[in-house]
Design an enzyme around this catalytic site. Sequence first.
Site, PDB file in Angstrom:
ATOM      1  N   ASP A 175       0.780  -1.248   0.000  1.00 20.03           N
ATOM      2  CA  ASP A 175       0.000   0.000   0.000  1.00 20.03           C
ATOM      3  C   ASP A 175       0.809   1.294   0.000  1.00 20.03           C
ATOM      4  O   ASP A 175       0.537   2.194  -0.772  1.00 20.03           O
ATOM      5  CB  ASP A 175      -0.921   0.036   1.222  1.00 20.03           C
ATOM      6  CG  ASP A 175      -1.939  -1.090   1.199  1.00 20.03           C
ATOM      7  OD1 ASP A 175      -1.786  -2.023   0.409  1.00 20.03           O
ATOM      8  OD2 ASP A 175      -2.899  -1.011   1.988  1.00 20.03           O
ATOM      9  N   GLU A 397       3.454  -8.109  11.430  1.00 17.96           N
ATOM     10  CA  GLU A 397       3.077  -7.751  10.059  1.00 17.96           C
ATOM     11  C   GLU A 397       4.331  -7.561   9.193  1.00 17.96           C
ATOM     12  O   GLU A 397       4.405  -8.002   8.056  1.00 17.96           O
ATOM     13  CB  GLU A 397       2.246  -6.468  10.108  1.00 17.96           C
ATOM     14  CG  GLU A 397       1.483  -6.156   8.849  1.00 17.96           C
ATOM     15  CD  GLU A 397       0.571  -4.938   9.039  1.00 17.96           C
ATOM     16  OE1 GLU A 397       0.644  -4.283  10.102  1.00 17.96           O
ATOM     17  OE2 GLU A 397      -0.211  -4.642   8.111  1.00 17.96           O
TER      18      GLU A 397
HETATM   19  C1  GLC Z   1      -2.332  -3.942   3.853  1.00 16.62           C
HETATM   20  C2  GLC Z   1      -1.296  -4.586   2.916  1.00 16.62           C
HETATM   21  C3  GLC Z   1      -2.009  -5.558   2.003  1.00 16.62           C
HETATM   22  C4  GLC Z   1      -2.799  -6.550   2.827  1.00 16.62           C
HETATM   23  C5  GLC Z   1      -3.727  -5.861   3.819  1.00 16.62           C
HETATM   24  C6  GLC Z   1      -4.367  -6.830   4.794  1.00 16.62           C
HETATM   25  O1  GLC Z   1      -3.286  -3.209   3.167  1.00 16.62           O
HETATM   26  O2  GLC Z   1      -0.577  -3.636   2.179  1.00 16.62           O
HETATM   27  O3  GLC Z   1      -1.067  -6.240   1.192  1.00 16.62           O
HETATM   28  O4  GLC Z   1      -3.532  -7.391   1.983  1.00 16.62           O
HETATM   29  O5  GLC Z   1      -3.001  -4.927   4.563  1.00 16.62           O
HETATM   30  O6  GLC Z   1      -3.393  -7.557   5.473  1.00 16.62           O
END
Ligand code: GLC
Length: 429
Positions: A175, A397
Amino acid sequence: MEARPGVDDAALGREAQAVLDANWTGSATVPAPGLYPHQWSLDSAYVAIGLARGNPERARAELANLFRGQWRTGMVPHIVFHSTANYFPGPPVWRSHECADAPNGLATSGLTQPPLQALAVWWLWRHAAADPQARAFVRHVYPLLLAQHRYLETARDLGGDGLAAIVHPWESGMDDSPAWDPPLDALPTVRYAYHREELPDRHPDNHHDRYVWLALRYRDSGYSAAYLRQEHPFAIEDPLFNAIWLASCEALAELAPVAGADPRGVLETAERIRWALTARLWDGLFYARDLRAGRLIPVATVGSFGPLLDPRMPVDRVAALVGVLESVRFMGATGYPVPSCEIRAAEFDRARYWRGPSWVNTNWLLRHAAATHQLTDLAHALEACTLRLVRQAGFRECFDPFDGSGRGCRDFSWSAALTLDLLADSVDP
Ligand code: GLC
């Protein structure tokens, strides 16, 4: 850093399973409790990969529930809302129920994410072919995967050369990557006061407001493919997204005999992506192309190595890419690979989400790519370092690439799931 030297492989596997069990809602696995309380399509693919050997039945349920959210266009939404748990942007923002293409009775987002699901189904088949339900599942899901890929070919080839364009940073799976800074900076300044207190390590400026603005513009077009082609201001050909698509096309070709399908179409798509990755995104390394600005975005990220997933990449190209990956620009300089951004880039930040930290999923993808090219030392290094990260810091994460300390949320599903896969591979390669 939380030092947990006593965690041996068996205990690590039990801890990983406990995280996945706690994050299972009965129909899907949420990426993390609290922060991500719904089903994300990319996360579900990784979870299915991690469960392929230990619990194929749940892996199949995970994917089947994701495809309940598939749109009539074939688009697999990046979020499927199976509950009313609080999340922004949630169903009132996406308003999928107002769109005739969206599924009935199930709210989803209107964006997609990298199409990893066919690779996940192939992983399941490869590891659980003996399971009596395995064949029926492949036959059930194969046409859904084909429809997903056809959507990318028809609605997302905005550059006209065979690559799929992402139309929002959230579609990349990375993101806050600095690769999206130039196209985001080119958008008008907007203020929605979009602010989530639980996201202190995310990008500090007003990019998040622009994320919402972009999503609302697309929504207000009625999620129209013509609007994306003609007007939408964010359109990027991303090497990782397209490399995952290519790998998924190859996976579909291998699954075709199981599904009683002809593999030629997906192999042609793979070939087009392969050609276009080089023709459009290669400049000594793979970079994202900004279709609206008409140029490559000169920031090297972990996504620059995604095309290594292509099993047919020529050996000299593989060697060139691995040379950069192992150099002091990337994993040669950090104790815990692979930093999500080149460490000498001005945008590199060891602590900020997708702007420097190492991630279990991108490590897993690159390890899979290394194994595909018989780069056993690289594959082993990525596997060992990733297991060291989670053994020391838990299923976070992401992780500081220099000292391995955990970043972002805890009990993160894909970190746990892919740990299970790595542990299984070290005994059953
Ligand atoms: C964030 C990450 C994405 C992931 C999401 C849920 O948005 O960038 O890759 O799918 O979190 O974990």
